[in-house]
Each structure stands twice: as structure tokens, then as C-alpha cells.
Design a protein around this motif. Structure first.
Motif, mmCIF file in Angstrom:
data_model
loop_
_atom_site.group_PDB
_atom_site.id
_atom_site.type_symbol
_atom_site.label_atom_id
_atom_site.label_comp_id
_atom_site.label_asym_id
_atom_site.label_seq_id
_atom_site.Cartn_x
_atom_site.Cartn_y
_atom_site.Cartn_z
ATOM 1 N N ASP A 176 0.812 -1.228 0.000
ATOM 2 C CA ASP A 176 0.000 0.000 0.000
ATOM 3 C C ASP A 176 0.842 1.272 0.000
ATOM 4 O OD1 ASP A 176 -2.320 -1.358 -0.083
ATOM 5 O OD2 ASP A 176 -2.847 -1.087 2.035
ATOM 6 N N ASP A 177 2.129 1.157 0.308
ATOM 7 C CA ASP A 177 3.003 2.347 0.276
ATOM 8 C C ASP A 177 3.323 2.755 -1.162
ATOM 9 O OD1 ASP A 177 3.083 2.275 3.023
ATOM 10 O OD2 ASP A 177 5.003 1.207 3.125
ATOM 11 N N ILE A 178 3.047 1.842 -2.109
ATOM 12 C CA ILE A 178 3.409 2.095 -3.513
ATOM 13 C C ILE A 178 2.218 2.714 -4.244
ATOM 14 C CG2 ILE A 178 4.050 0.968 -5.686
ATOM 15 C CD1 ILE A 178 5.500 -1.138 -3.912
ATOM 16 N N GLN A 179 2.459 3.800 -4.922
ATOM 17 C CA GLN A 179 1.415 4.510 -5.675
ATOM 18 C C GLN A 179 1.947 4.823 -7.070
ATOM 19 O OE1 GLN A 179 -1.697 5.559 -4.299
ATOM 20 N NE2 GLN A 179 -1.142 4.339 -2.520
ATOM 21 N N GLY A 180 1.031 4.893 -8.026
ATOM 22 C CA GLY A 180 1.378 5.419 -9.352
ATOM 23 C C GLY A 180 2.062 4.442 -10.281
ATOM 24 N N LEU A 181 2.322 3.219 -9.810
ATOM 25 C CA LEU A 181 2.948 2.207 -10.678
ATOM 26 C C LEU A 181 1.935 1.779 -11.753
ATOM 27 C CD1 LEU A 181 4.866 -0.880 -9.346
ATOM 28 C CD2 LEU A 181 2.940 -1.184 -10.898
ATOM 29 N N SER A 182 2.431 1.411 -12.935
ATOM 30 C CA SER A 182 1.490 0.950 -13.964
ATOM 31 C C SER A 182 2.188 0.075 -14.993
ATOM 32 C CB SER A 182 0.838 2.145 -14.673
ATOM 33 O OG SER A 182 1.821 2.847 -15.393
ATOM 34 N N VAL A 259 -3.899 4.675 -8.764
ATOM 35 C CA VAL A 259 -3.727 4.319 -10.182
ATOM 36 C C VAL A 259 -3.678 2.796 -10.337
ATOM 37 C CG1 VAL A 259 -2.128 4.462 -12.145
ATOM 38 C CG2 VAL A 259 -2.484 6.450 -10.664
ATOM 39 N N THR A 260 -4.348 2.293 -11.372
ATOM 40 C CA THR A 260 -4.261 0.870 -11.693
ATOM 41 C C THR A 260 -3.925 0.717 -13.186
ATOM 42 O OG1 THR A 260 -5.337 -1.270 -11.433
ATOM 43 C CG2 THR A 260 -6.753 0.564 -12.149
ATOM 44 N N SER A 261 -3.895 -0.510 -13.664
ATOM 45 C CA SER A 261 -3.561 -0.758 -15.078
ATOM 46 C C SER A 261 -4.668 -1.573 -15.723
ATOM 47 C CB SER A 261 -2.246 -1.541 -15.183
ATOM 48 O OG SER A 261 -1.206 -0.880 -14.510
ATOM 49 N N MET A 262 -5.075 -1.136 -16.913
ATOM 50 C CA MET A 262 -6.108 -1.856 -17.677
ATOM 51 C C MET A 262 -5.767 -1.759 -19.155
ATOM 52 S SD MET A 262 -9.852 -0.619 -16.452
ATOM 53 C CE MET A 262 -10.580 -1.125 -14.915
ATOM 54 N N GLY A 263 -5.958 -2.860 -19.867
ATOM 55 C CA GLY A 263 -5.896 -2.791 -21.318
ATOM 56 C C GLY A 263 -7.208 -2.202 -21.807
ATOM 57 N N ILE A 264 -7.148 -1.033 -22.417
ATOM 58 C CA ILE A 264 -8.378 -0.357 -22.853
ATOM 59 C C ILE A 264 -8.253 0.074 -24.310
ATOM 60 C CG2 ILE A 264 -8.980 0.467 -20.535
ATOM 61 C CD1 ILE A 264 -7.874 3.231 -21.387
ATOM 62 N N TYR A 265 -9.371 0.445 -24.873
ATOM 63 C CA TYR A 265 -9.437 0.917 -26.266
ATOM 64 C C TYR A 265 -8.634 2.225 -26.381
ATOM 65 C CZ TYR A 265 -11.602 2.566 -30.598
ATOM 66 O OH TYR A 265 -11.831 3.035 -31.872
ATOM 67 N N SER A 279 -2.624 -1.387 -22.679
ATOM 68 C CA SER A 279 -2.670 -1.155 -21.225
ATOM 69 C C SER A 279 -2.103 0.217 -20.894
ATOM 70 C CB SER A 279 -1.884 -2.229 -20.472
ATOM 71 O OG SER A 279 -1.981 -1.996 -19.079
ATOM 72 N N TYR A 280 -2.893 0.962 -20.142
ATOM 73 C CA TYR A 280 -2.524 2.315 -19.707
ATOM 74 C C TYR A 280 -2.656 2.409 -18.180
ATOM 75 C CZ TYR A 280 -3.226 4.630 -24.346
ATOM 76 O OH TYR A 280 -3.153 5.061 -25.658
ATOM 77 N N PRO A 281 -1.998 3.415 -17.601
ATOM 78 C CA PRO A 281 -2.317 3.774 -16.220
ATOM 79 C C PRO A 281 -3.680 4.463 -16.197
ATOM 80 C CG PRO A 281 -0.311 4.894 -17.005
ATOM 81 C CD PRO A 281 -0.946 4.257 -18.187
ATOM 82 N N VAL A 282 -4.594 3.942 -15.396
ATOM 83 C CA VAL A 282 -5.942 4.521 -15.356
ATOM 84 C C VAL A 282 -6.412 4.671 -13.909
ATOM 85 C CG1 VAL A 282 -6.630 3.470 -17.567
ATOM 86 C CG2 VAL A 282 -7.188 2.304 -15.436
ATOM 87 N N THR A 283 -7.417 5.523 -13.754
ATOM 88 C CA THR A 283 -8.236 5.532 -12.539
ATOM 89 C C THR A 283 -9.670 5.274 -13.000
ATOM 90 O OG1 THR A 283 -8.545 7.910 -12.722
ATOM 91 C CG2 THR A 283 -6.756 7.157 -11.289
#
Ligand code: NAX
Length: 323
Positions: A176-182, A259-265, A279-283
Motif C-alpha cells: 500500500d506504500d506504492i502509488q502510481g505504478l502501472s 492508479v491501476t492498469s487496464m488494457g483499454i481501447y 494497457s494504460y495507467p488509469v483511474t
């Protein structure tokens, strides 16, 4: 009680299915107050095994599971569904080249994309897990012209979680200390795990690790983690993949806190070819995903992102006749 959410799961008698269905039915995906209906799709030779899984679901007496349907007909499985989790696909057989695999799976995802188009809820949220996940998703999306392309996604959450866990081990912090990784790009060995925009307890992650470890150890370890699990276990990742699928859907439906990661259009953000499933960094919020803007892309990251984009463009060329 809320109205049940109807969820299709394909490949439901497979090993990811076996780790996934019981978590969905227990409320781990949509919460303890949300009833669910499961629509389980398999191929005819796996229907006996699927009946056994349904018997086990019955035997759990899950209060949230209002119904479980087992079928080998995509149009039955997808009828009116709110969520579709496309796990089933054809594994790479002996002597099969990557293009043979793309072709074999292309046929499955053409049929399933059309069935979603014709039978699912107009707002159906689709997650493709079955490999090659990004290009299978591309095929399904292209065969569902009446549905919003933003509602087709491919899973890179497992890669995201693997990267988070390995960084936490390296710097001895809590996950939980890690943020913004993608994760950027393809769910394959070209994926780019991005630490340049990550932080550990508010400090840039790259201040906690050195570039040589990042380039020569971390990135290859994440890219090859699936193969390492197969080498150790004799089977591909299942429980961790099911967990990632649960988290992907939960975050999409209920929103992210980071931030999470998803393969999106791709609609061209960060210069990526339009129409790829990338896959992009998304919220996420209110059931929609948004790409994180304004991230640092240095020359190193740019080269990695272009390489994984190129692989996806090559895959798209290989299945162009199915799009
Ligand atoms: P299994 O071989 O155990 O199960 C797959 C199931 O899909 C089988 O029961 C099979 O009968 C079924 N199936 C095949 N064609 C179908 C069709 N047309 N309609 C419905 N069902 C069909 O594989 P499993 O370990 O569960 O993995 C499933 C997929 O997930 C594989 O493609 C695998 O490569 C992929 N993975 C993707 C990951 C990701 O991060 N995106 C990680 C884990 C996993 O490797």
C-alpha cells in the motif's frame, strides 16, 4: 436487497474459473450486499466438468448467488449480462506458432463478440483474460459494433500486482506504500512496467532503486513472471489471475483509490495507435475509466512503449481479416 448483477464467465470449468467463481459468488468482487447471477460458458467436452463446478457452487449455499446457469451456447451465456469475463481460450499446442494461436482464438472471440453485441446489456462491461488477451479483446470489440468500445478491456492487473509486489519486496515496504505504478502495452513479454511515475511512501520509486536493477532485473522478472510460475508449478497462474480479474472488475464497477492498469481501447492517448487495446495507467470512477494524464515518459520509457505498441500492431495485422 439490490437487483442481482448478471455475470458471464467463459472457460468456467478451467483452472482460473475454478479459482474465480467462488470468489464472485461469495461477494468478494461486488461486495457483501450485491446478489449475483452466474452464466457459465464452456465448450461441449467440458460440460460435465462444468456441471461438477455448479454442484460445488450449490454446495456452498452462498447467500448472494441467486442462480448459476451452465451452457455451451454463447447467446445463452451472454443474454442480458451486465459483466462478461472472457477467460476461456485455446492454449498454445505443440508446434503452434503465435499466428496459429491468434487465428484459433480469433475464431472464438469473433463469435463471442457478436453474441455480446446481440444479447448482452447495452452497458455490458467486458474483461478479456484469455490469451493473447489484448488482441482477443480487439477482435471481440470489433465484432460488437453496437457496444461502446470503452466497455472492452483486457487484463493487465496481474502484471500490475506482480510489479507492485516485487517492488515492495525490493525496497522492504508495504504494497500500500506504492502509488502510481502501472503497466503499459501488451499482456506479453513486451509489456512495460513503469516505475518512473511510481512513488514509495511519497518518494519517487526510482530514488529507492537503481536504474540497472530496474532495467536488468525488475522489468525482465515482471515480463517473464508467467513463465516462471509455469516452470515452478507445472501449470500457469490461476489463483493470482482470478484474484486480478476480481480486482479489475471491482475497481471498474466501484472505483479506484489509486492508479491501476487496464488494457483499454486506445483513442490515441500518449501517441498510441488508435483502436488498439493497450494497457494504460488509469483511474476509475462511476463505472468509467480515465487515463492518467501528464505522466513523465523519458527516452527509455518511450522506446519500451513503442516496442510493445509495435507488437500489438503486428498482432492486429495478423488478425485483420477478423476485424
Ligand atoms: P484452462 O485451460 O484451465 O481453462 C480454459 C477453459 O476454457 C477450458 O475449460 C476450456 O474448455 C475453455 N474454453 C476453451 N474454448 C472455449 C470457448 N470457445 N468458450 C468457452 N470456454 C472455452 O486455462 P486457465 O488456466 O483457466 O487460463 C485461461 C486463459 O487465461 C488462458 O488463455 C491463459 O493463457 C490466460 N491467462 C491470462 C492472464 C492474464 O493476465 N491476462 C494470466 C493467467 C492466464 O495465463
Amino acid at each position: 436487497m439490490a437487483e442481482p448483477v448478471s455475470i458471464a464467465v467463459t472457460g468456467a470449468a478451467g483452472q482460473i474459473g475454478y479459482a474465480l467463481l467462488f470468489r464472485i459468488a461469495s461477494g468478494a468482487m461486488l461486495g457483501p450486499d450485491q446478489p449475483v447471477e452466474l452464466k457459465l460458458l464452456e465448450i461441449p467436452p467440458a460440460m460435465d466438468a462444468l456441471q461438477g463446478v455448479v454442484m460445488e457452487l450449490d454446495d456452498c449455499a452462498f447467500p448472494l448467488l441467486v442462480n448459476a446457469v451452465a451452457t455451451d451456447q454463447p447467446e445463452v451465456a451472454f443474454e442480458g449480462v451486465d459483466l462478461a469475463m472472457l477467460v476461456g481460450s485455446m492454449p498454445r499446442g505443440p508446434g503452434m506458432e503465435r499466428n496459429d494461436l491468434l487465428e484459433a482464438n480469433g475464431k472464438i472471440f469473433t463469435v463471442q463478440g457478436k453474441a455480446l453485441n446481440d444479447h448482452a446489456s447495452r452497458q455490458v462491461k467486458t474483461l478479456v483474460v484469455g490469451n493473447p488477451a489484448n488482441t482477443n479483446c480487439l477482435i471481440a470489440q470489433n465484432n460488437a459494433p453496437d457496444l461502446d468500445p470503452n466497455n472492452f478491456t483486457a487484463m493487465t492487473k496481474l502484471d500490475h500486482n506482480r510489479a507492485t509486489a516485487q517492488l515492495a519486496l525490493k525496497v522492504a515496504c508495504a504494497v500500500d506504500d506504492i502509488q502510481g505504478l502501472s503497466i503499459w502495452g501488451n499482456h506479453s513479454s513486451t509489456m512495460f512496467p513503469d516505475l518512473l511515475n511510481a512513488s514509495v511512501s511519497g518518494t519517487p520509486a526510482m530514488q529507492a532503486v537503481d536504474q540497472a536493477w530496474y532495467e536488468n532485473e525488475f522489468i525482465p522478472a515482471i515480463q517473464q513472471r508467467g513463465a516462471a510460475i509455469i516452470a515452478a508449478r507445472g501449470l500457469s497462474s490461476a489463483a493470482s489471475a482470478a484474484n486480478a480479474a476480481v480486482e479489475h472488475m471491482r475497481e471498474w464497477v466501484t472505483g479506484t483509490s489509486s492508479v491501476t492498469s487496464m488494457g483499454i481501447y486506445s483513442s490515441g492517448a500518449y501517441g498510441i495507435s488508435e483502436g488498439l487495446i493497450f494497457s494504460y495507467p488509469v483511474t476509475t470512477k462511476d463505472g468509467a475509466h480515465t487515463i492518467v494524464e501528464g505522466l513523465t515518459i523519458d527516452d527509455f520509457a518511450h522506446a519500451k512503449i513503442k516496442a510493445t505498441e509495435q507488437e500489438l500492431m503486428d498482432e492486429r495485422d495478423a488478425v485483420a481479416h477478423l476485424l
